[in-house]
Design a protein around this motif. Structure first.
Motif: not given
Length: 403
Positions: A269-286
């Motif tokens: 497993x490779x986890x890529x972590x950023x601090x780029x502000x994230x994504x709104x929860x309702x937009x995540x499936x998009x």
């Protein structure tokens, strides 16, 4: 040729065995007879696969087949089909070498299919000015099927080409000792370079490895490095762009992107972590939809690759992960950043003793090398494309269709 193509498209593709593929990749350089047999198999099977891609594209929804980019891709695939169909059936080493050279042309020429198909989607997306959930689900389903089948098609072509002169530690395009950290470094270099080119600055990428079975050794496993490289590059491009844009004028103090590689019993497993502000929860499936992109539309014809805009990077990366029974998942902390998890199935030891998840994966059911211990056998004189074998047996069968 058009009617012939559609008849061929109705045939069932032959499943793949990773164990057979690995063995062929190791032996093909010295076993010329087996290499000729594999070329004979591909001569038939690639026609089926390519013809099915044409039919898929012609039946895309929402008027996609009427766009110029999709029409271009259909024309390319029709040309590939004709090249294979009219090429001589490989009977000897010279025939096999000429057939392989033709496959090399198809592989190189096929490199713009993803971008061009995406431009067709962008054209429809802009024209619609909005789309329903049903529209999105239909387009995503059909394009997932098309791209997944394309992965299998290119896998077979590239594996056959590369197996003629395999690199040390490789069987065709399968690497026995694939080191994820090497590919994170390479992908980070590409992603950071693109980010600096387009935005003027880029965050640093830090790598950490956790190998509990052998703490002093790098994580390594049997895998296809080309697939891994694509996934990592796309995810790191997203992470670099999000971080650079989120911090804007504060780019002198960009937080780093962190890549953590963990070796498990069945997965890497490779986890890529950023601090780029994230994504709104309702937009995540998009993020998994081809009808969605978080960046301005890209265009072809520039010297430097696009940083984003096609709307294909994440959904296609997930298909690459799932091809061998893995997965790709994205978690978001809105206002802070995003974690992307690439779960990669171990392909046994040199593709032997495969985990159940790999045995049930598209790689074992959606490509074109027979299962079982038997080699790929062909019988008799070959006069047309009609000859094939039943999976896992040495029994040949002949079609009654006219060529």
């Amino acid at each position: 040729m058009s009617n012939f193509l559609r008849r061929v498209a109705q045939r069932n593709p032959v499943p793949v065995s990773l164990q057979n593929l690995y063995r062929f990749g190791k032996e093909a350089k010295t076993d010329r007879t087996q290499r000729i047999r594999n070329a004979q198999f591909l001569h038939h099977e690639l026609q089926v696969r390519i013809a099915q891609r044409v039919v898929q594209l012609e039946n895309l929804p929402l008027g996609l087949p009427d766009t110029r980019p999709i029409q271009d891709v259909v024309r390319w695939y029709e040309n590939y089909f004709e090249k294979v169909a009219v090429s001589p059936f490989p009977e000897n080493e010279k025939d096999e070498e000429e057939f392989t050279e033709m496959l090399r042309f198809i592989l190189q020429d096929n490199s713009e299919v993803i971008e061009t198909t995406s431009l067709g989607v962008v054209e429809v997306r802009n024209r619609m000015k909005g789309f329903t959930l049903k529209d999105q689900q239909v387009v995503d389903k059909v394009l997932n099927e098309f791209y997944l089948a394309r992965i299998g098609l290119r896998f077979l072509i590239e594996h056959h080409i590369t197996s003629a002169s395999p690199l040390p530690g490789f069987a065709g395009i399968i690497q026995s000792d694939c080191k994820p950290a090497d590919h994170v470094r390479s992908a980070a270099q590409d992603a950071c370079s693109l980010c600096e080119y387009h935005l003027g600055y880029s965050p640093e990428v830090l790598i950490r490895q956790v190998n509990r079975e052998s703490p002093d050794d790098e994580v390594s496993f049997t895998y296809v490095p080309g697939h891994l490289q694509y996934m990592l590059t796309e995810i790191l491009k997203n992470a670099c762009r999000a971080t650079a844009e989120h911090y804007g004028d504060s780019h002198d103090s960009l937080p780093p992107i962190r890549a953590t590689i963990v070796s498990g019993k069945n997965d890497v497993t490779i986890r890529i972590t950023d601090q780029g502000g994230g994504i709104k929860r309702e937009q995540l499936p998009l993020v998994w939809s081809y009808l969605h992109s978080t960046a301005p539309d890209a265009s072809l014809g520039v010297n430097k690759a696009a940083l984003a805009g096609y709307g294909v990077g994440l959904p296609l990366s997930r298909l690459y992960a799932r091809y061998f029974g893995g997965d790709l998942d994205v978690k978001s902390l809105e206002g802070f950043g995003t974690d992307a998890y690439i779960h990669l199935s171990r392909l046994g030891h040199n593709c032997e003793e495969l985990p159940d998840v790999v045995k049930k994966s598209p790689a074992e059911s959606d490509s074109t090398v027979p299962r079982g211990n038997s080699a790929v056998f062909f019988f008799g004189n070959r006069s047309s494309w009609k000859e094939n074998v039943e999976v896992g047996t040495s029994k040949s069968f002949h079609s009654t269709d006219d060529a």
